[in-house]
Enzyme design. Structure first.
Site, PDB file in Angstrom:
ATOM      1  CG  HIS A 157      19.302  -2.450 -75.551  1.00  0.00           C
ATOM      2  ND1 HIS A 157      20.190  -2.784 -76.106  1.00  0.00           N
ATOM      3  CD2 HIS A 157      18.558  -3.952 -77.108  1.00  0.00           C
ATOM      4  CE1 HIS A 157      20.271  -4.618 -76.386  1.00  0.00           C
ATOM      5  NE2 HIS A 157      19.039  -4.909 -76.634  1.00  0.00           N
ATOM      6  CG  ASP A 365      19.942   6.427 -71.540  1.00  0.00           C
ATOM      7  OD1 ASP A 365      20.055   6.081 -72.910  1.00  0.00           O
ATOM      8  OD2 ASP A 365      21.003   7.299 -71.652  1.00  0.00           O
TER       9      ASP A 365
END
Ligand code: ADQ
Length: 462
Positions: A157, A365
């Protein structure tokens, strides 16, 4: 087709998958688990004095969740240690914050072996297994050692850093080699995928095949980029529901004619919050006419507060927000409303909708779902402007946002100015394209693409 087994560090409690507080990932995985009659396994979040390996089952909403408790030492070495002090910073390019200790590494291996031992009795021969995130990289290897021949996929992720950074990790080769015990390894972005391929080619002497397969350490596995999305339909419904409406009205009353810029993040150094505050200060300094006309609402939920770097960033943010407010506030205007609590998703949707600008500026991110939530929550007749860091995975898809460099205060300050001044026609044009992507590449598309690729991977020879 066999059952789907999902394994992640933490699991979402069953039974409340329609609840407004459950994230899109939990909803999407629950839907897949219902479809494939599966089980979701992970840590309960609790610790006991000694590890028992005892499984607790809960069933709800058609999903079976199985959890195990860990020992306190596991929590320190595996969770607070290797996962959140070593890997999280390293994979977010912060080698300055990445702490490596052998005891962390031992705890990480131990917990991955414990996960494998505990889940093993639940597995049936034609199951397929989907492992999530950096906590569990070696789990595939541990399962193979215990004779599991099923298809196993892994999804990361968070980002994968450039090879020169990754090689600062002692035992980096061992960690990468462990990924070759999966049949499919998925990343959020093309950027992360390329960085991984570069590592494999240059450090492990691997080769890349024409269909995304990669060979190294004597094995061939599939790789892919699978950008995660929102449960868009449910989120839009939440944005139009009662709680969102109530929050929007509450915010509009409190705006008192001012315009709001909103940021919503876990309180994490990777989210670029300090840089964001400083950029907003730069904007205030350079734009006196905006004083008393605009404010920044920053919602930052504390997380991982046992890890020193998180305590430090929290203290810094208290200081910087306090200083900026002290310097610019007037008797009836506070330039930064800084809030350390969390809100339900439907409440957040109402808050996003009341904001003229969504400010999403992480330094790094994996994807960033807040950017997508901000877009999905907007009023289609009068949408706000998304300002997005070029270093969020979401920037690969959301090119119609105002893309900024979060390391440049001037760049961000200009974007705020531009966003506040943007004509409605341009806002609409940008938003429509963004919303199209948020709908098309939703969490169901993500899940189906990953599961499809995993099931298409050849079964390995015993
Ligand atoms: P996170 O780092 O947690 O996730 P993000 O993708 O933005 O980051 O997801 C955060 C979620 O938590 C969003 O749904 C958001 O609404 C919610 N949230 C954040 N602050 C909140 C608050 N104060 N109150 C309520 N809810 C809040 C990791 C990776 C990301 C990746 C996701 C999914 O770091 O890059 O996008 O996993 O793969």
């Amino acid at each position: 087709m066999g059952r789907l087994i999902v394994i992640s560090n933490r699991v979402s409690p069953p039974g409340d998958e329609h609840g407004a507080s459950v994230g899109g990932l939990a909803m999407a995985l629950s839907a897949a688990l219902r479809e494939h009659n599966g089980v979701w396994f992970g840590w309960s979040g609790r610790t006991t004095e000694t590890f028992t390996g005892h499984l607790s089952f809960q069933r709800g909403g058609g999903v079976t969740v199985a959890t195990v408790d860990l020992e306190e030492q596991d929590r320190q070495e595996y969770y607070n240690g290797y996962a959140n002090r070593t890997l999280w910073p390293l994979l977010h390019y912060r080698i300055d914050l990445s702490a490596y200790e052998r005891s962390f590494d031992e705890g990480y291996s131990r917990v991955n072996a414990r996960f494998a031992d505990t889940v093993l009795p639940l597995l049936e021969p034609d199951d397929f297994i989907w492992v999530h995130d950096y906590h569990l990289i070696p789990l595939g290897r541990e399962l193979r050692r215990r004779g599991v021949g099923a298809r196993i996929g892994f999804f990361l992720h968070i980002p994968w850093p450039p090879r020169r950074l990754f090689t600062t990790l002692p035992n980096h080769a061992e960690l990468v080699q462990a990924l070759f015990d999966y049949d499919l390894v998925g990343f959020q972005t093309q950027d992360a995928l390329s960085a991984f391929q570069e590592y494999v080619t240059f450090e492990a002497g691997g080769t890349i095949g024409p269909d995304g397969e990669v060979t190294a350490f004597g094995r061939t596995i599939r790789l892919g980029a699978f950008p995660i999305g929102l449960d868009t339909e449910a989120f839009v419904a939440a944005a139009e529901g009662e709680a969102a409406h109530a929050w929007r009205q509450r915010m509009e009353t409190s705006l008192a004619g001012r315009r709001m810029i909103v940021g919503v993040d876990r309180l994490d150094y990777s989210k670029g919050l300090e840089e964001r505050f400083l950029a907003y200060e730069e904007f205030l300094t350079r734009t006196p006419e905006a004083h008393e006309q605009v404010f920044l609402l920053q919602i930052a939920t504390p997380s991982r507060d046992e890890v020193p770097a998180y305590q430090e960033i929290r203290a810094r943010l208290d200081g910087v927000s306090g200083r900026i407010n002290g310097a610019f506030a007037t008797a009836d205007w506070v330039p930064i409303r800084y809030v350390n609590r969390s809100y339900r998703r439907d409440e957040l949707a109402g808050i996003y909708r009341a904001a003229a600008i969504g400010l999403v500026t992480p330094l790094r991110d994996g994807m960033n779902l807040v950017a997508k939530e901000y877009v999905a929550a907007q009023d289609p007749a009068d949408p706000g402007v998304l300002i997005l860091s070029q270093f969020a995975g979401a920037a690969e898809q959301m090119t119609e946002a105002l893309i900024v460099n979060p390391f440049s205060r001037e760049d961000m300050s200009d974007a705020i100015r531009r966003g506040l001044a943007m004509e409605k026609a341009e806002r609409l044009r940008r938003w429509e394209t963004l919303m199209d992507g948020v709908k098309r590449f939703d969490v169901t598309a993500w899940r189906d693409a990953f599961v499809g690729a995993l099931l298409a991977a050849p079964l390995r020879e015993a």
